[in-house]
Design a protein around this motif. Structure first.
Motif: not given
Ligand SMILES: O=C(O)[C@H](O)[C@@H](O)[C@H](O)[C@H](O)COP(=O)(O)O
Length: 265
Positions: A48-58, A60-61, A97-102
C-alpha cells in the motif's frame, strides 16, 4: 558485501510529504540514470505504501509527470503475489491503476511478473525476462539503477518473509517463496539482486512500524527474523524515507529532518 553500511534516513512530517519525497527521488534517480546511461531500469515494490507516490507521478497537475523520462524508463517489480493481474492483491494491478494507466510509459518497457502462472514457472519466466532485457551473460546479475522497497511490520521486505526459504536463495535472480504466515505463494527478486542495484531505498510509513524500523536498522543482526537486514547494497549506502515510522530511530530528528546510521558486519 561491504563491511560498513551507511544508512541515510529522511523523515517527513506526514504521508503526503513522504509520498512527495519518494516521487521526487524516483524522478531524480531515473533522470540521473538516463543522463549517465541513456536508460533507467527501476524495480518497484507493491503493498500500500507506494501508491501515493505513484499517484503523484501520474498527476498531470504535478511537476513529477513531466519530469520523468518515461520513454527511457524500464519498470520492473521487486515482487508479486501469485495472483492474476486483475486480482485485488496484485502489485501490478495497484501500479497499473495508480500509475501505468495514466502515463506514457511504453507497454514493452513494463516488465510484469506473471503471478497467474505456477509459482516456479513465474519465477523462471521472470528470471528469463531479466536475463533477456538486461542482456546478461553467464552468471551475471542485473544491476538495477534503483530498487524501491517497503517493509512490513514483521520486518519483511520484497517477499522475503521471516523464516522462509527465499531468505537463503543466493544463486537465482528470482525465486518463488511459500509464505506460511499468509498461506500464499509469492515471486520475489532475491536479496543479492537487490543489493547489486546502484541505489536502494526503503519507503516506510506508519508509526506502528517504528519499533520494527529500530530493530531492523539499529538492532542486532538477525536476518532470519528480520529479513530487511539482508538489504546491504554493494554501494555501502542505503536510503530510508520515513514518516512517523522513524519515531524510534536515533539520532532523533524531532519529526522532521534527517539522520545517519552506521552498521558494520
Ligand atoms: O508485495 C508486497 O506487499 C510488497 O512488495 C511488500 O514487501 C511491501 O513492501 C511490504 O509488505 C509493506 O507493505 P505496505 O506498504 O502495505 O505496508
Amino acid at each position: 558485501m561491504t563491511r560498513k553500511l551507511r544508512i541515510n534516513y529522511y523523515v517527513e512530517h506526514d504521508r503526503e510529504a513522504l509520498a512527495r519525497r519518494t516521487a521526487q527521488y524516483l524522478v531524480e534517480m531515473a533522470a540521473e540514470a538516463v543522463d549517465a546511461r541513456g536508460q533507467a531500469r527501476i524495480a518497484v515494490s507493491g503493498g500500500s505504501t507506494p501508491k501515493a507516490a505513484f499517484q503523484l507521478l501520474a498527476d498531470p497537475h504535478q511537476h513529477f509527470r513531466a519530469a520523468m523520462p518515461w520513454d527511457r524508463l524500464d519498470l520492473y517489480w521487486v515482487d508479486e503475489r501469485c495472483v492474476g493481474p486483475d486480482d485485488a492483491d496484485s502489485n501490478y494491478r495497484m501500479t497499473r491503476e495508480a500509475l501505468l494507466s495514466h502515463v506514457p510509459l511504453p507497454p514493452d518497457q513494463v516488465h510484469r511478473m506473471e503471478g497467474e502462472l505456477d509459482p516456479e514457472a513465474a519465477a523462471a519466466r521472470y528470471e528469463s525476462e531479466l536475463r533477456n532485457s538486461f542482456r546478461l551473460e553467464g552468471a551475471e546479475s542485473p544491476r538495477f539503477d534503483l530498487v524501491s522497497l517497503g517493509m512490513g511490520d514483521d520486518g519483511h521486505t520484497a517477499s522475503l518473509f521471516p523464516y522462509t526459504t527465499a531468505i537463503h536463495e543466493m544463486s537465482r535472480l528470482v525465486t518463488a517463496n511459500h509464505v506460511p504466515q499468509k498461506d500464499t505463494w509469492r515471486i520475489t527478486l532475491t536479496w543479492p539482486v537487490i543489493n547489486h542495484a546502484s541505489s536502494v531505498f526503503f519507503e516506510i510509513a506508519g508509526e506502528d512500524k517504528a519499533e520494527r524500523v529500530r530493530d531492523v536498522f539499529m538492532g542486532p543482526r538477525d536476518p532470519e527474523r528480520l529479513p530487511s537486514q539482508l538489504i546491504w547494497p554493494a554501494s555501502g549506502i542505503l536510503t530510508l524515507f520515513l514518516d512517523k515510522a522513524a519515531a524510534a530511530l536515533l539520532p532523533a530528528t524531532n519529526g522532521e529532518g534527517c539522520g545517519v546510521l552506521e552498521r558494520e558486519r
